[in-house]
Enzyme design. Structure first.
Site, PDB file in Angstrom:
ATOM      1  N   GLU A 188       0.807  -1.227   0.000  1.00 47.78           N
ATOM      2  CA  GLU A 188       0.000   0.000   0.000  1.00 47.78           C
ATOM      3  C   GLU A 188       0.837   1.273   0.000  1.00 47.78           C
ATOM      4  O   GLU A 188       0.818   2.059   0.958  1.00 47.78           O
ATOM      5  CB  GLU A 188      -0.965   0.014   1.194  1.00 47.78           C
ATOM      6  N   GLU A 370      -5.354  -8.290   0.220  1.00 48.47           N
ATOM      7  CA  GLU A 370      -6.064  -8.018   1.478  1.00 48.47           C
ATOM      8  C   GLU A 370      -7.511  -7.683   1.170  1.00 48.47           C
ATOM      9  O   GLU A 370      -7.800  -6.876   0.285  1.00 48.47           O
ATOM     10  CB  GLU A 370      -5.511  -6.778   2.214  1.00 48.47           C
TER      11      GLU A 370
HETATM   12  O1  LGS Z   1      -4.104  -3.359   9.074  1.00 44.75           O
HETATM   13  C1  LGS Z   1      -4.226  -2.939   7.844  1.00 44.75           C
HETATM   14  C2  LGS Z   1      -5.505  -3.300   7.160  1.00 44.75           C
HETATM   15  C3  LGS Z   1      -6.791  -3.219   7.903  1.00 44.75           C
HETATM   16  O2  LGS Z   1      -7.616  -2.318   7.148  1.00 44.75           O
HETATM   17  C4  LGS Z   1      -3.091  -3.307   6.895  1.00 44.75           C
HETATM   18  O3  LGS Z   1      -1.833  -3.230   7.499  1.00 44.75           O
HETATM   19  C5  LGS Z   1      -3.127  -2.347   5.762  1.00 44.75           C
HETATM   20  O4  LGS Z   1      -2.332  -2.848   4.717  1.00 44.75           O
HETATM   21  C6  LGS Z   1      -4.527  -1.977   5.273  1.00 44.75           C
HETATM   22  O5  LGS Z   1      -4.565  -0.600   5.067  1.00 44.75           O
HETATM   23  N1  LGS Z   1      -5.640  -2.306   6.153  1.00 44.75           N
HETATM   24  C7  LGS Z   1      -6.870  -1.732   6.194  1.00 44.75           C
HETATM   25  N2  LGS Z   1      -7.253  -0.779   5.453  1.00 44.75           N
HETATM   26  C8  LGS Z   1      -8.559  -0.268   5.285  1.00 44.75           C
HETATM   27  C9  LGS Z   1      -9.228   0.145   6.495  1.00 44.75           C
HETATM   28  C10 LGS Z   1     -10.383   0.976   6.156  1.00 44.75           C
HETATM   29  C11 LGS Z   1     -11.650   0.408   6.634  1.00 44.75           C
HETATM   30  C12 LGS Z   1     -12.802   1.220   6.191  1.00 44.75           C
HETATM   31  C13 LGS Z   1     -12.960   1.211   4.699  1.00 44.75           C
HETATM   32  C14 LGS Z   1     -14.317   1.613   4.289  1.00 44.75           C
HETATM   33  C15 LGS Z   1     -14.319   2.802   3.440  1.00 44.75           C
END
Ligand code: LGS
Length: 466
Positions: A188, A370
């Protein structure tokens, strides 16, 4: 299906139980790859063990008010000591592949110079055990934990950082390349550059346009160098990068909101995959980034890769706000669409459209590296079971969308759930639980949730051709 942009203001929220009541999922190719993902800083803990140096996230966790309730990754899931148990869980789950990241500050405690053999030994043991469990390792070189000593030299705003990354990649590829064949340069790109250099939501917490542009370009150079290193040192390597792409919707019809959303979208979705895969910066960025681009850079960045890794959770909402670094601000999802069980709006149709767009735009096989569902309330009941119907419902909706995308021509080869374990969720601390396995942070006890059994059954059904 396909092509048509989703209307985020239409429709009702996707309810948790609606999904479990729909017909069963259509079959996927039997060789579809199934996996789970984690990252080093989020699960390992043991931040001072065996000579590990501090990273920019250790530093950020010491700052008041930056992380949920001021938690740190000092212990996290203690995976550094409990990895045999975690690999046993993955074996029980029945995944084909495990995506994890190597912590640069375990390999080079000060980012460069003196190598720490004990850090390499850890990933060596881990790799062997993953392979012994019949699981294919997918190794990510950078999941945000830059050694603090390199940040002290400017970190990603320093062009030399691309070379330091290449040296680190060389050491890891030499040591593990005989057994690890699946390589990811970065996780990312746009999240850690935008949140770390334009919006103070991630380490190192800088808010400056020029720093953001420099970081974008130098990270792109590091990616290209990483691809070359792995290609040269690992026979038969399958190499790619992990991008997050999410459609960005303006909050309302006004032209200023549209323009804010367009710039945010370019920084979020295009400034990494476009130069890496198409060989140019997109229009709004090309001129602004020019002062940092040297002759020959585009050829260094645009190196052939084997797949496109996509992380996707949901769309983004943007509005104009001149007080933010670039004049775009993070907006809110339409109220009626926020799922109360999860706390965010669920848009599987945006995922479907993204997969189709991606295949058309970049022409690479796609692995979803992911996708997953947070939520703060997962906890064992009186019998010790952890019921997470909202996660099963979310995953099922996204599985349906994946099948629709594939039917419309998206070339998707595999899917990894984020995350194997509940873990340190960056700025949210431990409040967001994304795991298929519940972690009790007092005792560090692992308890598979209902979604664990659901995912196992889904994988088994695919392999059986159902
Ligand atoms: O922990 C991270 C996960 C969890 O959600 C991981 O390390 C990252 O690579 C990644 O960014 N991750 C992540 N991203 C999105 C979270 C947003 C949840 C809400 C989205 C709805 C619009």
């Amino acid at each position: 299906p396909g092509g048509s942009p989703a209307d985020p203001w239409g429709g009702a929220p996707s309810s948790a139980h609606e999904a479990t009541m729909t017909a069963s999922l259509a079959p996927l190719p039997r060789d579809f790859l199934w996996g789970v993902s984690t990252s080093a800083y989020q699960i390992e803990g043991a931040v001072r063990d065996d000579g590990r140096g501090p990273s920019i996230w250790d530093t950020r966790c010491l700052m008041r008010g930056k992380i949920g309730t001021d938690e740190t990754g000092d212990v996290a899931c203690d995976h550094y000591h409990r990895w045999p148990e975690d690999i046993a869980l993955m074996r029980e789950l029945g995944v084909d592949a495990y995506r994890f990241s190597v912590a640069w500050p375990r390999i080079f405690p000060r980012g460069r110079g003196r190598l720490n053999p004990k850090g390499l030994d850890f990933y060596d043991r881990l790799t062997d055990a993953v392979l012994d469990a019949g699981i294919t390792p997918w190794l990510c070189l950078y999941h945000w934990d830059l050694p603090q000593a390199l940040q002290d030299l400017g970190g990603w705003t320093n062009r030399d950082c691309a070379g330091w990354f290449a040296d680190y990649a060389t050491v890891v590829a030499r040591r593990l390349g005989d057994r690890v064949k699946h390589w990811i340069t970065f996780n990312e790109f746009s999240v850690f550059t935008m949140f770390g250099f334009a919006i103070d939501w991630s380490a190192p917490g800088i808010t400056d346009r020029q720093a953001h542009l420099k970081a974008i370009h130098h990270v792109n150079l590091a990616h290209g160098a990483g691809v070359d290193v792995v290609r040269a040192l690992v026979p038969g390597a399958v190499i790619g990068a992990v991008h997050n792409r999410q459609q960005v919707f303006p909050e309302g019809e006004l032209e200023i909101h549209r323009e804010a959303a367009a710039l945010l979208s370019e920084h979020w979705n295009d400034v990494f995959p476009d130069p890496q895969l198409l060989g140019y910066y997109p229009e709004r960025t090309a001129q602004a980034i020019e002062p940092y681009v040297q002759a020959g850079d585009m050829a260094r960045i645009c190196r052939p890769v084997d797949f496109f890794g996509l992380n996707h959770y949901g769309p983004i909402f943007a509005r104009a706000d001149p007080t933010w670094t670039w004049g775009y601000a993070w907006g809110d999802a339409p109220e009626g669409r926020v799922n109360p069980e999860i706390g965010w709006a669920v848009f599987p149709e945006v995922f479907r459209d993204e997969l189709i767009t991606l295949t058309q735009r970049y022409g690479l096989p796609v692995y979803i590296t992911e996708n997953g569902c947070g939520g703060g309330t997962d906890a064992p009941d009186a019998s010790g079971a952890v019921h997470d119907p909202h996660r099963i419902a979310y995953l099922k909706l996204y599985q349906d969308a994946l099948r629709e995308a594939m039917a419309a021509g998206a070339d998707v080869r595999g899917y990894f759930v984020w995350c194997l374990l509940d873990n340190f969720e960056w700025g949210s601390g431990y409040a967001q639980r994304f795991g298929l396995v519940h972690v009790d942070y007092e005792t560090l006890k692992r308890t598979p949730k209902d979604s664990f059994a659901w995912y196992r059954a889904l994988m088994a059904a695919t392999r059986a051709g159902e």
